[in-house]
Design a protein around this motif. Structure first.
Motif, PDB file in Angstrom:
ATOM      1  N   ILE A  75      15.057 -21.275 -13.670  1.00 63.08           N
ATOM      2  CA  ILE A  75      16.864 -19.663 -14.197  1.00 63.08           C
ATOM      3  C   ILE A  75      16.422 -18.274 -14.139  1.00 63.08           C
ATOM      4  O   ILE A  75      16.990 -17.391 -13.081  1.00 63.08           O
ATOM      5  N   ALA A  76      15.673 -18.041 -14.559  1.00 63.74           N
ATOM      6  CA  ALA A  76      14.887 -16.627 -14.536  1.00 63.74           C
ATOM      7  C   ALA A  76      14.619 -16.273 -12.856  1.00 63.74           C
ATOM      8  O   ALA A  76      14.406 -15.063 -12.532  1.00 63.74           O
TER       9      ALA A  76
ATOM     10  N   ARG B 174      21.590 -15.697 -18.020  1.00 61.85           N
ATOM     11  CA  ARG B 174      20.364 -15.059 -17.905  1.00 61.85           C
ATOM     12  C   ARG B 174      20.654 -14.198 -17.921  1.00 61.85           C
ATOM     13  O   ARG B 174      19.575 -13.089 -18.292  1.00 61.85           O
ATOM     14  N   TRP B 175      21.723 -13.157 -17.317  1.00 55.25           N
ATOM     15  CA  TRP B 175      21.950 -12.056 -16.803  1.00 55.25           C
ATOM     16  C   TRP B 175      22.341 -11.518 -18.098  1.00 55.25           C
ATOM     17  O   TRP B 175      22.197 -10.231 -18.350  1.00 55.25           O
ATOM     18  N   ALA B 176      23.454 -12.348 -18.706  1.00 59.76           N
ATOM     19  CA  ALA B 176      23.662 -11.654 -20.020  1.00 59.76           C
ATOM     20  C   ALA B 176      22.375 -11.279 -21.106  1.00 59.76           C
ATOM     21  O   ALA B 176      22.494 -10.309 -21.179  1.00 59.76           O
ATOM     22  N   ARG B 177      21.328 -12.089 -20.992  1.00 58.54           N
ATOM     23  CA  ARG B 177      20.392 -12.020 -22.045  1.00 58.54           C
ATOM     24  C   ARG B 177      19.746 -11.052 -21.571  1.00 58.54           C
ATOM     25  O   ARG B 177      18.585 -10.512 -22.245  1.00 58.54           O
ATOM     26  N   GLU B 178      19.861 -10.330 -20.461  1.00 60.00           N
ATOM     27  CA  GLU B 178      19.406  -8.948 -19.827  1.00 60.00           C
ATOM     28  C   GLU B 178      19.919  -8.277 -20.116  1.00 60.00           C
ATOM     29  O   GLU B 178      19.520  -7.029 -19.463  1.00 60.00           O
TER      30      GLU B 178
ATOM     31  N   ALA C 158      16.629 -13.376 -10.481  1.00 60.42           N
ATOM     32  CA  ALA C 158      15.960 -12.025 -10.202  1.00 60.42           C
ATOM     33  C   ALA C 158      15.302 -12.430  -8.346  1.00 60.42           C
ATOM     34  O   ALA C 158      15.726 -11.448  -8.080  1.00 60.42           O
ATOM     35  N   GLU C 159      15.790 -13.488  -8.256  1.00 60.27           N
ATOM     36  CA  GLU C 159      15.892 -13.392  -6.440  1.00 60.27           C
ATOM     37  C   GLU C 159      17.120 -13.111  -5.690  1.00 60.27           C
ATOM     38  O   GLU C 159      17.178 -12.335  -5.034  1.00 60.27           O
ATOM     39  N   LEU C 160      18.258 -13.785  -6.248  1.00 62.41           N
ATOM     40  CA  LEU C 160      19.354 -12.953  -6.390  1.00 62.41           C
ATOM     41  C   LEU C 160      20.181 -11.254  -6.286  1.00 62.41           C
ATOM     42  O   LEU C 160      19.761 -11.184  -5.171  1.00 62.41           O
ATOM     43  N   GLU C 161      18.957 -11.466  -7.177  1.00 65.25           N
ATOM     44  CA  GLU C 161      19.311  -9.244  -7.447  1.00 65.25           C
ATOM     45  C   GLU C 161      18.330  -9.281  -6.101  1.00 65.25           C
ATOM     46  O   GLU C 161      18.934  -7.854  -5.392  1.00 65.25           O
ATOM     47  N   ARG C 162      17.436  -9.417  -5.831  1.00 70.67           N
ATOM     48  CA  ARG C 162      16.819  -8.366  -4.809  1.00 70.67           C
ATOM     49  C   ARG C 162      16.887  -8.705  -3.371  1.00 70.67           C
ATOM     50  O   ARG C 162      16.935  -7.728  -3.221  1.00 70.67           O
TER      51      ARG C 162
END
Length: 211
Positions: free
Chosen positions: A200-201, A24-28, A205-209
Motif C-alpha cells: 500500500i505504501a 497511509r496518507w493520514a499516517r504520513e 508513493a507512486e500515485l503522488e509521483r
C-alpha cells in the motif's frame, strides 16, 4: 490530489484500496478525506465499525453517492491534501461525476481476462471525461494479485503498452485485508500486515509521483 477508484465491475477491491490509501496518507500527516460514492456505503460501514471498536479516527469518511460529486468534491478538497473517492459499480452517472471531479482515475483490476473485458465500459467513460477534463490521468492497478503466477505476469505485460497503462505497484491477494476490515482496521494496524502495508505504501508513493 483527488483520486477516484472506479470500475463498473464489483468485487475488484475499490473500497479496500480507497481506505488503505487514505490511511497511509493520514499516517504520513496528510489531511485526507474519503468520499463514499457507492450507494452500498461500504466505506461508511468500515468507519462505523472502527468507531464501535474504539479505534482512533485517522481520516474522515463522507457519504456522497450523488451525481453532483464533480461540484462538491473540489470544495471538500480545499480543506484536504488528498481526497479519495470510493466509486460505485454499475452506476454510470455517478462514475461520470467522479471522473469529472478527479485528478487521477485509478481502475483496480484483478489479473484475469474477465476483468479486462469488463473494463471496456470504464475506459469509454474515461475517454468521455477527457473531453471536458483533458488533464485527467488514468491508470490501472493490479489488485488481489497472486504473486508469481503466469496470468499476473501476462496481464501486467498486456497492460504495459495499454492506454491507460498499469502502475508498477501491485497489491497481493491477502486474507489480511478482509480480516482487518471486519474490525475497522487497516493492515498496518495488524500483527501480520507488514507485507501488505508495504505494498500500500508503494502504491501511495507512486500515485503522488504521478500527480
Amino acid at each position: 490530489m483527488i483520486v477516484a477508484l472506479l470500475n463498473q465491475k464489483g468485487g475488484v477491491g475499490k473500497t479496500t484500496l480507497a481506505l488503505h490509501l487514505a490511511g497511509r496518507w493520514a499516517r504520513e500527516g496528510k489531511r485526507t478525506i474519503v468520499i463514499d460514492a457507492d450507494p452500498q456505503g461500504s466505506a461508511l460501514d468500515w468507519s462505523e465499525q472502527r468507531a464501535r471498536e474504539g479505534l482512533p479516527r485517522l481520516f474522515g469518511v463522507i457519504g456522497l453517492p450523488r451525481d453532483t460529486l464533480h461540484r462538491e468534491a473540489p470544495e471538500i478538497a480545499r480543506d484536504a491534501d488528498h481526497v479519495v473517492i470510493d466509486g460505485p459499480p454499475r452506476v454510470a452517472a455517478l462514475m461520470r461525476s467522479a471522473l469529472l471531479a478527479a485528478d487521477v482515475a485509478l481502475v483496480p483490476a484483478q489479473p484475469s481476462p474477465f476483468d479486462g473485458w469488463a473494463s471496456s465500459e470504464m475506459l469509454r467513460l474515461i475517454d468521455e471525461a477527457r473531453i471536458f477534463r483533458p488533464e485527467l490521468l488514468a491508470r490501472f492497478v493490479l489488485n488481489r494479485c497472486a504473486t508469481g503466477t503466469v496470468i499476473a505476469r501476462e496481464t501486467a505485460q498486456a497492460l504495459a503498452s495499454h492506454e491507460p497503462p498499469v502502475l508498477a505497484s501491485r497489491i497481493g491477494q491477502r486474507v489480511i485485508f478482509a480480516d482487518a476490515a471486519r474490525s475497522g482496521r487497516l493492515v498496518s494496524e495488524t500483527v501480520n500486515g507488514a507485507v501488505a502495508a508495504r505494498e500500500i505504501a508503494a502504491l501511495a508513493a507512486e500515485l503522488e509521483r504521478l500527480a
